[in-house]
Design a protein around this motif. Structure first.
Motif, PDB file in Angstrom:
ATOM      1  N   ARG A 116     -10.537  -1.856   7.092  1.00  0.00           N
ATOM      2  CA  ARG A 116     -10.517  -1.480   5.549  1.00  0.00           C
ATOM      3  C   ARG A 116     -11.707  -2.711   4.776  1.00  0.00           C
ATOM      4  NH1 ARG A 116      -6.858   2.039   3.851  1.00  0.00           N
ATOM      5  NH2 ARG A 116      -7.806   1.966   1.891  1.00  0.00           N
ATOM      6  N   ALA A 152      -1.875   1.301   2.738  1.00  0.00           N
ATOM      7  CA  ALA A 152      -3.099   0.728   2.263  1.00  0.00           C
ATOM      8  C   ALA A 152      -3.762   1.903   1.515  1.00  0.00           C
ATOM      9  CB  ALA A 152      -4.086   0.023   3.269  1.00  0.00           C
ATOM     10  N   GLU A 156      -4.289  -0.034  -2.419  1.00  0.00           N
ATOM     11  CA  GLU A 156      -5.657  -0.695  -2.681  1.00  0.00           C
ATOM     12  C   GLU A 156      -5.955  -0.139  -4.033  1.00  0.00           C
ATOM     13  OE1 GLU A 156      -9.884  -1.487  -0.938  1.00  0.00           O
ATOM     14  OE2 GLU A 156      -8.840  -0.026   0.304  1.00  0.00           O
TER      15      GLU A 156
END
Length: 227
Positions: A116, A152, A156
């Motif tokens: 990421r 995620a 995020e």
């Protein structure tokens, strides 16, 4: 402001403030004369931080001192203060970064960060993730990186809003907000997770015929207004 005014503004008694000064977590006031000290906004910010740590998060004075010493150290950055707040909130074991037993979970965390493009190593957040993965694995929830990527993806975008909520201010103000935001965020995510798990359980019961199809639905808006 005088000590009595600091006490009124901070919500801490004058005797408590004096104790914090004696143990070194609250700076002493500036002497105006031989018998009177005066205090400013920085003292209020610190007193409010100490109160939050003690009353809302159950911190010991040693834990308070660890954070305030960091804040008072010249050159300390906001990121370092935020990292220390996370360290305090999560109570991460000291051996997470070194114990071989955590190695598979450390590598899983690092791989997630690499994929990421997440920075922040070394820090409390990645150690907390490693520890959480290890604890989850012990109860049969062994998340691989692909599954973590799905989480995620959802989290995020929220992180940007959460960080923005910290706003400007002194290191003491940011630390107090950080402690509040981390705690509130954890409760919110846990609550929606619990709600989803309850819904899945009820759905399964309906499918098995253990509950009628109309069971466990929240009231319609009209019903809520009527009640």
């Amino acid at each position: 402001m005088k000590l009595s005014e600091l006490a009124e503004s901070s919500g801490a008694s004058a005797s408590t403030l004096k104790h914090w000064i004696r143990v070194g977590v609250l700076p002493a006031g500036r002497l105006r004369n031989k018998t009177t000290a005066v205090y400013d906004q920085s003292h209020l910010d610190r007193a409010l931080l100490i109160r939050a740590m003690r009353e809302e998060h159950g911190a010991s004075l040693d834990e308070v001192r660890t954070l305030t010493t960091l804040i008072d150290t010249e050159g300390t950055t906001t990121v370092e203060v935020m990292n220390a707040c996370q360290e305090f909130i999560w109570g991460i074991p000291n051996d997470v970064a070194t114990d071989d037993a955590y190695e598979p979970f450390r590598e899983r965390t690092y791989e997630l960060m690499r994929r990421r493009g997440w920075r922040g190593y070394p820090g409390a957040a990645e150690r907390g993730m490693t520890h959480a993965l290890a604890v989850a694995s012990e109860v049969g929830l062994d998340y691989d990186v692909e599954r973590l990527m799905e989480y995620a993806d959802a989290v995020e975008p929220l992180a940007t809003k959460h960080v923005a909520a910290l706003g400007p201010g002194s290191a003491d103000v940011i630390a107090r907000r950080m402690l509040a935001v981390v705690t509130a965020r954890a409760r919110q995510l846990l609550a929606i997770s619990n709600l989803a798990h309850a819904a899945v359980s009820v759905r399964g019961a309906i499918e098995r015929g253990d509950l009628p199809p109309q069971a466990a639905m929240p009231p319609a808006p009209e019903e809520t207004k009527a009640s």
